[in-house]
Design a protein around this motif. Structure first.
Motif, PDB file in Angstrom:
ATOM      1  N   VAL A 276       0.830  -1.203   0.000  1.00 44.66           N
ATOM      2  CA  VAL A 276       0.000   0.000   0.000  1.00 44.66           C
ATOM      3  C   VAL A 276       0.863   1.250   0.000  1.00 44.66           C
ATOM      4  CG1 VAL A 276      -1.721   1.305   1.308  1.00 44.66           C
ATOM      5  CG2 VAL A 276      -1.944  -1.181   1.088  1.00 44.66           C
ATOM      6  N   ILE A 277       1.857   1.291   0.877  1.00 44.94           N
ATOM      7  CA  ILE A 277       2.757   2.453   0.950  1.00 44.94           C
ATOM      8  C   ILE A 277       3.477   2.640  -0.379  1.00 44.94           C
ATOM      9  CG2 ILE A 277       4.862   3.362   2.011  1.00 44.94           C
ATOM     10  CD1 ILE A 277       3.944   1.946   4.612  1.00 44.94           C
TER      11      ILE A 277
ATOM     12  N   THR B   2       2.561   1.760  -3.307  1.00 45.52           N
ATOM     13  CA  THR B   2       1.619   2.243  -4.311  1.00 45.52           C
ATOM     14  C   THR B   2       1.380   3.731  -4.147  1.00 45.52           C
ATOM     15  OG1 THR B   2       0.550   0.088  -4.362  1.00 45.52           O
ATOM     16  CG2 THR B   2      -0.690   1.921  -5.263  1.00 45.52           C
ATOM     17  N   PHE B   3       1.257   4.190  -2.908  1.00 47.51           N
ATOM     18  CA  PHE B   3       1.080   5.630  -2.662  1.00 47.51           C
ATOM     19  C   PHE B   3       2.282   6.428  -3.113  1.00 47.51           C
ATOM     20  CE2 PHE B   3      -1.914   4.732   1.134  1.00 47.51           C
ATOM     21  CZ  PHE B   3      -3.021   4.731   0.304  1.00 47.51           C
TER      22      PHE B   3
END
Length: 134
Positions: free
Chosen positions: A128-129, A131-132
């Motif tokens: 997730v990180i 991707t951000f």
């Protein structure tokens, strides 16, 4: 030929930066635990190895995604440090939210279930990180 040498130098610089980020991550991650990660791994504590491997895998995911999305070495370093900090926060928050679990004690005792759970959380959060940060 000059293009290949330039590409090769970029690969070399990237590898060095990734190794530095991984070493920095290992150092910082090992300071967060209440036991000696290296000593536990040397003793054959699989839970400690799973947990440290999960942290390093999570960091590698973040560094890889950042590397893929930028050509600037400085950006890669900055966002890799952000990734290290984020993974540290994940550990601290998980430890805080599960006070009855005593994460460090369980891993030091060799509880692979706790290590597997933490590894999964770290890898998931890293995706997730990463991707951000792309």
């Amino acid at each position: 030929m000059e293009g290949y040498l330039n590409d090769l130098s970029h690969v070399f610089i990237g590898m060095v930066l990734i190794l530095v980020m991984m070493a920095l991550g290992y150092f910082i991650f090992s300071k967060l635990t209440k036991f000696n990660d290296y000593a536990e791994i040397q003793k054959g504590n699989e839970a400690a190895g799973i947990y440290m491997g999960g942290k390093l895998l999570g960091l590698a995911i973040i560094v890889g995604m950042v590397s893929y999305s930028t050509d600037a070495w400085v950006d890669m370093i900055i966002w890799s440090v952000v990734g290290i900090v984020a993974l540290c926060l994940v550990y601290i928050i998980f430890d805080f939210l599960t006070p009855a679990l005593h994460v460090c004690e369980e891993i030091e005792k060799g509880n692979k279930s706790v290590a597997q759970l933490l590894r999964s959380i770290i890898v998931g959060v890293s995706l997730v990180i990463g991707t951000f940060l792309m």
